[in-house]
Design an enzyme around this catalytic site. Sequence first.
Site, PDB file in Angstrom:
ATOM      1  N   GLU A 127      32.914  55.637  52.344  1.00 16.27           N
ATOM      2  CA  GLU A 127      32.154  55.103  51.366  1.00 16.27           C
ATOM      3  C   GLU A 127      31.494  55.954  50.214  1.00 16.27           C
ATOM      4  OE1 GLU A 127      29.362  52.523  52.833  1.00 16.27           O
ATOM      5  OE2 GLU A 127      30.577  50.604  52.463  1.00 16.27           O
ATOM      6  N   GLU A 196      37.019  47.631  57.069  1.00 16.09           N
ATOM      7  CA  GLU A 196      35.846  47.169  57.756  1.00 16.09           C
ATOM      8  C   GLU A 196      35.794  45.414  57.246  1.00 16.09           C
ATOM      9  OE1 GLU A 196      32.283  48.910  57.078  1.00 16.09           O
ATOM     10  OE2 GLU A 196      33.238  50.948  57.559  1.00 16.09           O
TER      11      GLU A 196
END
Length: 773
Positions: A127, A196
């Site tokens: 991220e 995810e």
Amino acid sequence: MWADLIKKAKEGGLDMIETYVFWNAHEPSRREYDFSDNLDFIRFLKTVQDEGLYAFLRIGPYICGEWNYGGLPVWLHNMPGIELRTANSVFMNEMQNFTTKIVDMVKNEKLFASQGGPIILAQIENEYGNIMTSYGDAGKAYIDWCANMAESFQIGVPWVMCQQSDAPQPMINTCNGFYCDSFTPNNPNSPKIWTENWTGWFKSWGDKDPHRTAEDVAFAVARFFQNGGTLQNYYMYHGGTNFGRTAGGPYITTSYDYDAPLDEYGNLNQPKWGHLKQLHAVLKSMEMTLTHGNVSTIDFNNSVSATIYATNESSSCFLGNANSSTDATINFQGNQYMVPAWSVTILPDCKNEGYNTAKVNTQTSVMVKTANIADKNDGATLSWSWRPEILKDTIFQRKRYVSAHQLIDQKAATNDTSDYLWYITSVDIKEDDPIWSHDMSLKVNGSGQIIHAYVNGKYTGSEWAKYGVSNSVFEQKVQLNPGRNQIALLSVTVGLANYGPMFDMIQTGIPGPVQLVVQKGDETIIKDLSSYKWTYKVGLNGLEDKFYDLDSLQVWKWQAQQFPINRNFTWYKATFKAPLGTDPIVLDLQGMGKGFAWVNGFNIGRYWPTYIADEDGCDVEVCDYRGSYDSSKCLTNCGQATQRWYHVPRSLIKDDENTLVLFEEFGGNPSLVNFQTITIGSVCGNAYESNNTLELSCNERPISSIKFASFGTPQGTCGSFQKGSCDSTKDALSILQNACVGKNTCTIEVSEETFGAVDCGGVPKRLAVEAVC
Ligand code: GAL
């Protein structure tokens, strides 16, 4: 628990297990590594392999994960010249060293798919794209460096970067979130990967319990594959427990249940696990068309669409309705279909409905906790002994501690080896000092962690904050003596930040100022103590002396007589017998304040049952799966202890005697503390007719009775079912009783054949059952 969890994941229809690698766990001190016991990630990967599954290794080594400091070791922060997660040679050298070590270990064991092993994907960083701009050009240079380093390892399987929309090729950028159907990778040749899919959400102290419905998770998955998805991973499929000091945040709870398909204890979270299992089976039955077919889409407006995957031999279709309130009836290839709002219907042959994400045909399991009957005291009360944590030694004998004329960041002082750091100073005040007064306050600007204040050895109060609050002010009236006064502040971290730009730089402990303040008329007089000489002591004596350790338990004197109640900084110890059976064990810490608990020397995590979840926000009676999920939807546990039960893995338990040690920081009453086991109390089925069978299972125990059964249009939810206006001719209750009572598992065909003809005027018929285990 690994083997059992991995088995259950496979049974649930998963093909691959994804895991992070936790740098701070594996390299707790620089160049000192730990891959023992449950840090043996090679053994974990081999267990995955033995089960015939693939693996996805997310090395990071920054991981986020609500894990302490996002998985980075805190000693990094204290290296001269370092800047974390940016183009900084000190950091890059450390990251390269650790990443190389992990890759080499994996290569040596031949675990990459290119070597015949199970690992088909690897990840570098995590991220970074979300926060990269805060690092300017150095951020971009860093991510390029990450990509080059990863490539240089030549692992023979692709590398991904999660949430990195400018991922340097050949890194594959991937998506995370509650929905990823509209995501497209930056390289049109990259597969569309969802690293995810958040199956629920994490919890912080003071938060309610988050729930994401099975219908909505299934909807998100089906839509992803309808829209060209290649690989989807659940985060979490099993979230488990943040044992010891591994929870981050700050203020993330010890439980990391996440409302995942396998719950914190490894039980099937039904109906989520089963509803997704059925979805996986249907999707896999379409593998050929999904992977080889030509794709075409028909738009029916109002967020309704059909997607056709067709090869010369066969075709498979998805009918999606992303409207959050309107059901759709559509004509598709000559047939009529009702697609409920916020659902996807899957037609494996483009004709017959094989699955609809909104129609849950899996049982709901209601878990219950039962007392530990093995304990000689009927499991109700444990016999306690106790000892105090002696603070005075620390507060007054401070010669051997480090000191500085400033307030130090807690991370710098402790390397995060403990939650606890003392800040101690003294102040001389004469009666002619302008600040002298009997109305003086001590004011401490904190960083959101816990502060306990002592003045001249006397406890004067505490302060703590909640998740997301990074500054807090402690202010208390204090009575000082003329002359020398001792001020001791104990700062207690509840996990370190794990997310955000430069999260690693967020101050911990007491940034200050620390002041004595008095109001005299219009005038505020302040004596700033921030640059006084402060001495620092890391940890607590009982932690240092390992009061919790089985070997040292004998060495220290514990008092057996009447244990104190509501006394802060107190150690308690009890022995208990192993709870019978094989069901997961929890420790009920109701009555306790805040602290740590150890079972047979193993730290089962921070406890804080007196931290009550917010009162408001649980008022929605039936949680509506329709519409976009976010973590404020479908909450439970308002006004209750954020976390009352604490997981004690069975692997810690010995057959004979076991030891529980509690360190209580705020003050609590251990008389209610007890061990319980978790098992299925009752199961509910709520299955639609349409070639469906309903399976009811009490796991390894027999079904003892049927409380409710109706085939037609039953109303209500598990625990409160009622017959609707339409009910079958045959007695559903006795049919279920005959089929299920006394059996561990029973299967019922949900059809008019079983229950007799019944006309519900076109409304789809369902079977609702509640069975007691
Ligand atoms: C993601 C992150 C995960 C986890 C998740 C929230 O952004 O990659 O590690 O923190 O958020 O549970």
